[in-house]
Scaffold this active site. Structure first.
Site, PDB file in Angstrom:
ATOM      1  N   LYS A  54      35.858  21.714   9.016  1.00 61.47           N
ATOM      2  CA  LYS A  54      36.220  20.835  10.134  1.00 61.47           C
ATOM      3  C   LYS A  54      36.818  19.571   9.572  1.00 61.47           C
ATOM      4  CE  LYS A  54      35.695  20.822  14.693  1.00 61.47           C
ATOM      5  NZ  LYS A  54      35.458  22.019  15.517  1.00 61.47           N
TER       6      LYS A  54
HETATM    7  N1  GLU Z   1      38.256  23.409  17.316  1.00 57.55           N
HETATM    8  C1  GLU Z   1      37.902  24.695  17.822  1.00 57.55           C
HETATM    9  C2  GLU Z   1      36.403  24.941  17.635  1.00 57.55           C
HETATM   10  O1  GLU Z   1      35.619  24.036  17.546  1.00 57.55           O
HETATM   11  C3  GLU Z   1      38.781  25.803  17.289  1.00 57.55           C
HETATM   12  C4  GLU Z   1      38.725  26.002  15.811  1.00 57.55           C
HETATM   13  C5  GLU Z   1      39.774  26.973  15.291  1.00 57.55           C
HETATM   14  O2  GLU Z   1      40.467  27.592  16.086  1.00 57.55           O
HETATM   15  O3  GLU Z   1      39.868  27.086  14.069  1.00 57.55           O
HETATM   16  O4  GLU Z   1      35.956  26.054  17.658  1.00 57.55           O
END
Ligand code: GLU
Length: 476
Positions: free
Chosen positions: A107
């Protein structure tokens, strides 16, 4: 958000993890290896804007590399900090394992208030942040693949992929370095709505099991159920839209930054969204009562509460007063570990984030595969499928005429049957299958093993078991 008397977000995720591993019998060393965040890179970079140099702080946390690339969004918000991105990266690891996307968890975040900057300024900031991550392989099709998250969208992903292409001019897989891109730039149909669509499929699957619905003290189907949504961003908006327009859910209240609106008859999601766009908030929305105390609305009587904004909004400060018997976690980490325990004691059923909002990363997976395959889904088979279906229709009509059977196929059936699946339909089919499959794995544990008392614990157990197996096969 770290609340008084409560652990931080990362500690909260760890506490939930610890509850689950207690029933799993893993070695303490392996538990520790899975729990810890492998690395967190912090970057401070300067961008010359408005005649001055502005320094920005960004992060990219990599929680687990048992599968690579690692995956997870990039968030733009002033509240971004290392603890938060590490917690979110951990949730990505478990989420990807639970829905069987072949990724580890990551993240990223940038401490910025996007509303304070013009589009061209945001582009320069994003490109500079991307440059810092790309040169360290923290954005890379085979190592680390970001996506949108709070405060970012297709637009930022387009800048990031372009930046990557400029720095890696001969990488044939460059488009796969990030997902959630615009359709014309290597994106996939249905990615923008994917998290909301996945939440809808998750809830539909829950309601297909009357025993599960009964555990929340509810009965019947989704039709007529009363819901409250917190946050009308991409995730909250699509969830509320699909549930009200397609499943007959009545949306009693919407909670936004400036307060909340309530209507016993139910709110029209599109109309509220248009109102927010024009007026900057929900206040004054015609035909609804406004309350400046947004969080207070979480405590209103309803059947399904859908927190789709920030982490930590349901905490020890309000958990005891919540009336909803069923909570669908659209945001990541909206319930703190302490509140989770309090809700369990009250008999509230929580459909946990790592399952409920996994639609985003699931469709990201499809996009990544499409980029690596260099071909859109359905392109080879669509017309062939149509031709085969036409053969059957022609034969049925011929038989009917020859034998004088008088069969007539309705034009609507013919149209629907003859149409080959396009990319959007295939994406929805893959997403629905993923959500149903993951739920069924969780519910088996929830029902068959008394020590697994809730869906969150079940989700962790399914996910951790897969990660543990993967580490073991690597020789750890
Ligand atoms: N930000 C989204 C989540 O928290 C998508 C993450 C992604 O598609 O890699 O799941």
């Amino acid at each position: 958000m770290s609340l008084a008397g409560e652990p931080s977000f990362r500690e909260s995720v760890d506490l939930m993890f610890n509850r689950a591993v207690r029933v799993m019998g893993l070695s303490p060393g392996l538990e520790e290896k899975i729990r810890v965040c492998n690395s967190c890179y912090t970057v401070r970079f300067g961008v010359r804007l408005r005649g001055d140099i502005h320094t920005f702080t960004g992060y990219r946390a990599v929680h687990s590399e048992h599968a690579e690339p690692v995956k997870g969004g990039i968030r733009y918000a002033m509240s971004v900090n290392q603890d938060e991105v590490e917690a979110l990266a951990a949730l990505m690891t478990y989420k990807c394992a639970l829905v069987e996307t072949p990724f580890g968890g990551s993240k990223g975040g940038l401490r910025i208030d996007p509303s304070k900057w013009e589009e061209d300024e945001l582009e320069r900031i994003t490109r500079r942040f991307a440059y810092e991550l790309i040169k360290r392989d923290l954005i890379n099709p085979s190592q680390n693949v970001p996506a949108p998250d709070m405060g970012t969208s297709e637009r930022e992903m387009a800048w990031i992929v372009d930046q990557y292409q400029r720095m890696n001019t001969t990488d044939i897989n460059a488009l796969a370095c990030v997902t959630g891109k615009p359709l014309h730039q290597g994106g996939i149909a249905g990615r923008v709505e994917a998290t909301g669509r996945g939440l809808q499929y998750a809830l539909r699957e829950f309601f297909r099991h009357p025993e599960d619905v009964a555990r929340a003290g509810l009965s019947g189907g989704l039709e007529g159920k009363r819901a409250i949504v917190q946050g009308l961003g991409n995730v909250g908006y699509h969830t509320a839209k699909f549930l009200t327009e397609e499943d007959g859910v009545r949306l009693l209240a919407i909670i936004e930054r400036d307060g909340a609106i309530f209507s016993a008859e139910g709110l029209d999601v599109e109309a509220v969204r248009d109102w927010i766009r024009l007026n900057g908030g929900v206040k004054g929305f015609p035909g609804a009562t406004f309350s400046a105390d947004g969080p207070g609305m979480l405590e209103t009587d309803c059947d399904i509460l859908i927190p789709a904004a920030m982490e930590g909004v349901i905490n020890l400060g309000n958990a005891a007063r919540l009336k909803a018997p069923l909570i669908l976690e659209a945001a990541n980490g909206p319930i703190t570990a302490g509140a989770d325990e309090a809700l369990r004691e009250k008999g509230v059923v929580v459909i946990p984030d790592m399952f409920a909002n996994a639609g985003g990363v699931t469709v990201s997976y499809f996009e990544w595969v499409k980029n690596l395959g260099h071909i859109g889904f359905g392109r080879m088979e669509r017309r062939q499928e149509e031709a085969r279906h036409k053969l059957l229709i022609d034969e049925l009509e011929r038989l009917s005429a020859d034998q004088d059977l008088g069969w007539t196929l309705s034009p609507r059936f013919k149209h629907r049957y003859l149409k080959g699946a396009d990319e959007l339909e295939l994406v929805r089919s893959g997403l629905d299958d993923t959500m149903r499959g993951a739920y069924q794995q969780m519910r088996v544990l929830w029902h068959d093993r008394p020590e697994i008392t809730d869906l969150r614990m079940a989700a962790y157990v399914v996910a951790i078991d897969r990660i543990a197996k993967s580490y073991k096969s690597k020789g750890l």
